[in-house]
Design an enzyme around this catalytic site. Structure first.
Site, PDB file in Angstrom:
ATOM      1  N   ASN A   1       0.833  -1.199   0.000  1.00 44.75           N
ATOM      2  CA  ASN A   1       0.000   0.000   0.000  1.00 44.75           C
ATOM      3  C   ASN A   1       0.872   1.255   0.000  1.00 44.75           C
ATOM      4  OD1 ASN A   1      -2.795   0.931   0.116  1.00 44.75           O
ATOM      5  ND2 ASN A   1      -2.241   1.768   2.108  1.00 44.75           N
TER       6      ASN A   1
ATOM      7  N   VAL B   1      -5.883   4.845  -7.175  1.00 38.75           N
ATOM      8  CA  VAL B   1      -5.729   3.537  -6.539  1.00 38.75           C
ATOM      9  C   VAL B   1      -5.775   3.874  -5.046  1.00 38.75           C
ATOM     10  CG1 VAL B   1      -4.238   1.514  -6.236  1.00 38.75           C
ATOM     11  CG2 VAL B   1      -4.386   2.640  -8.480  1.00 38.75           C
ATOM     12  N   PRO B   2      -6.975   3.810  -4.455  1.00 37.95           N
ATOM     13  CA  PRO B   2      -7.264   4.493  -3.190  1.00 37.95           C
ATOM     14  C   PRO B   2      -6.648   3.877  -1.932  1.00 37.95           C
ATOM     15  CG  PRO B   2      -9.165   3.260  -3.898  1.00 37.95           C
ATOM     16  CD  PRO B   2      -8.139   3.125  -4.989  1.00 37.95           C
ATOM     17  N   CYS B   3      -5.348   4.029  -1.820  1.00 39.80           N
ATOM     18  CA  CYS B   3      -4.643   3.540  -0.644  1.00 39.80           C
ATOM     19  C   CYS B   3      -5.104   4.259   0.627  1.00 39.80           C
ATOM     20  CB  CYS B   3      -3.139   3.665  -0.836  1.00 39.80           C
ATOM     21  SG  CYS B   3      -2.586   5.295  -1.367  1.00 39.80           S
ATOM     22  N   HIS B   4      -5.714   5.429   0.473  1.00 39.81           N
ATOM     23  CA  HIS B   4      -6.194   6.175   1.643  1.00 39.81           C
ATOM     24  C   HIS B   4      -7.351   5.467   2.354  1.00 39.81           C
ATOM     25  CE1 HIS B   4      -8.601   7.679  -1.798  1.00 39.81           C
ATOM     26  NE2 HIS B   4      -9.565   7.818  -0.922  1.00 39.81           N
TER      27      HIS B   4
END
Length: 184
Positions: free
Chosen positions: A131, A140-143
């Site tokens: 991540n 690419v929603p690592c949050h």
């Protein structure tokens, strides 16, 4: 033995409510990296790790990419799913990065839950490492990954941006004091 020629990508900037985003695209207009201007060295290092030597040339990002990102920041959360992206990485990193967009906007998931979803229940730290190596922030929603106790942890663009992105997507975050009570 001849050295691999450098990858050449275009770089553009997009003003967002949380700072200037750096958009890196390839010759086909496909997004290869999205990071924040104040984290440019981190982005360049991730590009180097994934692609080797990289040359970034100033060029305008494709209109559909800019429009989709602008719409997302104005509240059209589904527009992230229209953005074409491509990344290099290990097979496990690819697995993690391809799983992240499947976490719906407005929700979060723990690192451990994502490890379970990937059939790697003991790989929480490996999920966290992958991540953190994600070169395509927001899209690419690592949050959307959080700590097991609900805490906001480890966002390459800074925790204040992570908080903003999650709240923008409709996540109601627990205050730190409430997390301690829940975790106890």
């Amino acid at each position: 033995m001849t050295a691999k020629p450098p990858e050449t990508f275009a770089i553009d900037r997009l003003q967002t409510p949380i700072g200037v985003a750096l958009l890196v695209t390839d010759a086909e207009g496909i997004l290869r990296a999205l990071d924040w201007a104040d984290y440019a060295p981190r982005m360049k290092e991730l590009l180097r790790l994934h692609y080797g030597t990289v040359v970034l040339l100033e060029a305008q990002a494709p209109g559909d990419l800019v429009n989709a990102l602008s719409a997302y920041f104005k509240g059209d959360l589904d527009r992230l799913g229209t953005i074409k992206w491509r990344v290099a990485g290990t097979p496990f990193q690819q697995k993690v990065w391809n799983a992240l967009p499947k976490i719906p906007a407005g929700t979060t998931m723990t690192y451990g839950a994502l490890a379970l979803r990937l059939d790697a229940p003991n790989a929480m730290r490996a999920v966290g490492h992958a991540n953190g190596s994600n070169p395509i922030s927001v899209v690419v929603p690592c949050h959307r990954l959080i700590g097991a106790n609900g805490a906001l942890v480890k966002y390459g663009g800074g925790l204040s941006r992570k908080r903003w992105l999650l709240e923008h997507e409709g996540v109601v975050l627990q205050p730190a004091a409430a997390r301690r009570i829940v975790a106890a």
